[in-house]
Design an enzyme around this catalytic site. Sequence first.
Site, PDB file in Angstrom:
ATOM      1  N   ALA A 404       0.630  -1.608   0.023  1.00  0.00           N
ATOM      2  CA  ALA A 404      -0.262  -0.041   0.141  1.00  0.00           C
ATOM      3  C   ALA A 404       0.338   1.095   0.005  1.00  0.00           C
ATOM      4  CB  ALA A 404      -0.269   0.572   1.695  1.00  0.00           C
ATOM      5  N   CYS A 405       0.529   2.306  -0.876  1.00  0.00           N
ATOM      6  CA  CYS A 405       1.196   3.452  -1.181  1.00  0.00           C
ATOM      7  C   CYS A 405       0.228   4.459  -0.884  1.00  0.00           C
ATOM      8  CB  CYS A 405       2.316   3.464  -2.251  1.00  0.00           C
ATOM      9  SG  CYS A 405       1.415   3.605  -3.971  1.00  0.00           S
ATOM     10  N   ASP A 406       0.166   5.678  -1.184  1.00  0.00           N
ATOM     11  CA  ASP A 406      -0.372   7.209  -1.364  1.00  0.00           C
ATOM     12  C   ASP A 406      -1.542   6.609  -2.424  1.00  0.00           C
ATOM     13  OD1 ASP A 406      -1.521   9.152  -0.144  1.00  0.00           O
ATOM     14  OD2 ASP A 406       0.735   9.905   0.030  1.00  0.00           O
ATOM     15  N   SER A 412       3.980   1.520  -4.372  1.00  0.00           N
ATOM     16  CA  SER A 412       3.762   0.174  -4.066  1.00  0.00           C
ATOM     17  C   SER A 412       3.997  -0.666  -5.160  1.00  0.00           C
ATOM     18  CB  SER A 412       2.024   0.002  -3.894  1.00  0.00           C
ATOM     19  OG  SER A 412       0.911   0.889  -4.579  1.00  0.00           O
ATOM     20  N   ILE A 438      -3.795   2.959   0.378  1.00  0.00           N
ATOM     21  CA  ILE A 438      -4.367   2.926   1.347  1.00  0.00           C
ATOM     22  C   ILE A 438      -5.667   3.496   1.751  1.00  0.00           C
ATOM     23  CG2 ILE A 438      -3.483   4.077   4.263  1.00  0.00           C
ATOM     24  CD1 ILE A 438      -0.786   4.328   3.044  1.00  0.00           C
TER      25      ILE A 438
END
Length: 496
Positions: A404-406, A412, A438
């Site tokens: 998960a990333c922004d 990600s 996320i």
Amino acid sequence: MTTTSADTKRTGTRVHVQRFGTFLSGMVMPNIPAFIAWGLITALFIPTGWTPNETFATLVDPMIIYMLPLLIANTGGRMIYDTRGGVIATIATMGVIVGSSIPMFIGAMIVGPLAAYLLKKVDSIWEGKIKAGFEMLVNNFTAGILGAILALGAFVGIAPLVTGLSKLLETGVDFLIANGLLPLASILIEPGKVLFLNNAINHGVLTPLGVQQVSDTGKSILFLLEANPGPGLGILLAFTIFGTGIARASAPGAIIIQFLGGIHEIYFPYVLMKPILILAAIGGGMTGVAINVAFATGLRAPASPGSIFAVLFQTSPDSYIGVILSVIGAAAVSFLIAAVILRASRRRDLADGAGLDLTAAVAKTQANKGKSSSVLGSLVGSTETDAAAGGNAPTRDFRNIVFACDAGMGSSAMGASVLRNKIKKAGIAGITVTNQAIANLDGSADLVITHQDLTDRARAKSPDSVHVSVDNFMNSPKYDEVVGMLEHQTNEGVIS
């Protein structure tokens, strides 16, 4: 205790700002293809475009005035309250669009989610209290009546306020440009990027203002403030030549991902490893902005991701020389500053061992900053205990792993690809490795892997998952630990 409380407060503030930025970017980024389509039509068919066409040019204004703001509002509404939220967000945003004489991107970001939130609250008042057979009637009339009220309210109340705010921000930007002060924006933008606030800065602030400028002049320099790949390229080039250990070995591959792929997040760990390198990023950013100001350059639409290809694709026909020079200049200045810093500290880094390993260097940086590094959570605790106890494996069934990333599309995706390949080489079957934003975590993941600066937010969204923090999505020793745990579980029959 005072220091700990202060650190916790700073971390909490950063998490809240990141969460807000993620929400803003979550409304814009899914609609980037629409911005690209509008930018392409604008570039081709307006009177100053590549192939002017009066008939096709009539698409430009409706797309920027209606289509783009409504897409943003609908996306924001869906984030709050699914389909019903998207519908009422679209209805309410029509009020702010018609009530203003400028493109209402900021208005859509405000009114869309707000309308969806209000509908969600109104629906909750009589949830479960409606007689069978009347649900559709009540739901439709509720959304319709509330949507009409909100559209009128947005027309009368919110549109003038947002118009005034937009004019104020536009005046501020014009003042900076007219007085040659726009390069100073890099003092805020470059550190913000490294702290994973890049989406908040770019899509929450610069994109709405930039689109307004495009509607007036056909191009905007604001699209180049955050997206210029030059500063990151210079830093990675300096690590390629003057770096040590894993940092030096991984920098050439990171250049391809950052400069050509447009995933700027890949160079953030290199800066975090030696925080003084933020001076290189700021210097490069200021240089790029100064060159763009001098040549009066601009892009026609946001360059997302910030690849050199995307930047050149969106460059206004009269701006190619300035944009190319701004990228070269930014890279050169950031390279020179980073090279001096790395060269000056090279011997010391080698002596204390920090330069031999990127992970160790990041851990050392965190210690100097007073922050404890994130660990493998319960997973690491389990494996260490197991080793001491003679090899009793954790019994949790890890089948669904999520990076998960922004935005859920850049760093990600890279990390998921790396771990997926490692799992495949290890011959482990039955494991799903995916990537997502996320904000979209729903608690169904067994294991969530995030950058260490984003773990707190991921843990809040998916508290029942095991969380792993990494400092570099492309090259983390924790991936091998995860693979080792999966192999052990497979051999013990936990995963089949």
